[in-house]
Design a protein around this motif. Structure first.
Motif, mmCIF file in Angstrom:
data_model
loop_
_atom_site.group_PDB
_atom_site.id
_atom_site.type_symbol
_atom_site.label_atom_id
_atom_site.label_comp_id
_atom_site.label_asym_id
_atom_site.label_seq_id
_atom_site.Cartn_x
_atom_site.Cartn_y
_atom_site.Cartn_z
ATOM 1 N N LYS A 144 -68.084 -29.697 27.676
ATOM 2 C CA LYS A 144 -67.948 -29.069 28.988
ATOM 3 C C LYS A 144 -67.173 -29.993 29.939
ATOM 4 N N ALA A 145 -67.449 -31.279 29.878
ATOM 5 C CA ALA A 145 -66.744 -32.244 30.726
ATOM 6 C C ALA A 145 -65.258 -32.287 30.364
ATOM 7 N N TYR A 146 -64.936 -32.207 29.085
ATOM 8 C CA TYR A 146 -63.542 -32.193 28.649
ATOM 9 C C TYR A 146 -62.824 -30.948 29.174
ATOM 10 N N GLU A 147 -63.482 -29.803 29.085
ATOM 11 C CA GLU A 147 -62.891 -28.560 29.571
ATOM 12 C C GLU A 147 -62.666 -28.623 31.090
ATOM 13 N N LEU A 148 -63.627 -29.145 31.817
ATOM 14 C CA LEU A 148 -63.475 -29.274 33.268
ATOM 15 C C LEU A 148 -62.351 -30.241 33.629
ATOM 16 N N GLU A 149 -62.172 -31.274 32.840
ATOM 17 C CA GLU A 149 -61.100 -32.234 33.078
ATOM 18 C C GLU A 149 -59.734 -31.570 32.876
ATOM 19 N N ARG A 150 -59.606 -30.737 31.861
ATOM 20 C CA ARG A 150 -58.369 -29.998 31.631
ATOM 21 C C ARG A 150 -58.087 -29.043 32.790
ATOM 22 N N GLN A 151 -59.118 -28.363 33.283
ATOM 23 C CA GLN A 151 -58.938 -27.453 34.413
ATOM 24 C C GLN A 151 -58.515 -28.220 35.665
ATOM 25 N N LEU A 152 -59.083 -29.404 35.848
ATOM 26 C CA LEU A 152 -58.729 -30.238 36.998
ATOM 27 C C LEU A 152 -57.269 -30.660 36.931
ATOM 28 N N ASP A 153 -56.798 -31.065 35.761
ATOM 29 C CA ASP A 153 -55.392 -31.451 35.608
ATOM 30 C C ASP A 153 -54.464 -30.278 35.907
ATOM 31 N N TRP A 194 -70.382 -33.298 26.683
ATOM 32 C CA TRP A 194 -69.032 -33.835 26.600
ATOM 33 C C TRP A 194 -67.984 -32.740 26.472
#
Length: 107
Positions: A28-37, A26
């Motif tokens: 790592k998924a949160y960090e990737l979501e921030r990078q995507l935004d 979770w």
């Protein structure tokens, strides 16, 4: 009985570790979501810039007014019979180049 409880608790921690901190966890998924935004915002800004440049290219290809405007503002070019006038403030500090074009007097 305590041994069973502690072993079950240890097993629960071992099972939960990959869920929270593993490669697909979770965090790592949160960090990737921030990078995507952040990348989406960057792409929007670049898309606006690209649309503006495409409009400039279209104007330059189709008309002479855009070419004339660019020559005047970027290169300081004047038409025949025009004079360039620049007003300098009293303190001598240069300001942004505000130019006024005055037509030549008729003779």
């Amino acid at each position: 009985m305590r041994l069973i409880i502690y072993s079950m608790l240890g097993l629960l921690i071992v099972i939960q570790y990959p869920l929270w901190f593993g490669q697909g966890g979770w965090l790592k998924a949160y960090e990737l979501e921030r990078q995507l935004d952040a990348q989406i915002q960057k792409n929007k800004a670049l898309e606006i810039r690209n649309n503006k440049l495409a409009g400039d290219v279209k104007d330059l290809k189709e008309g002479t007014r855009a070419i004339e405007e660019r020559a005047r503002s970027e290169h300081g070019m004047l038409k025949e019979g025009e004079y360039f006038v620049q007003i300098v403030p009293k303190d001598g500090a240069p300001q942004s180049p505000n130019t006024t074009q005055v037509p030549a007097p008729k003779q």
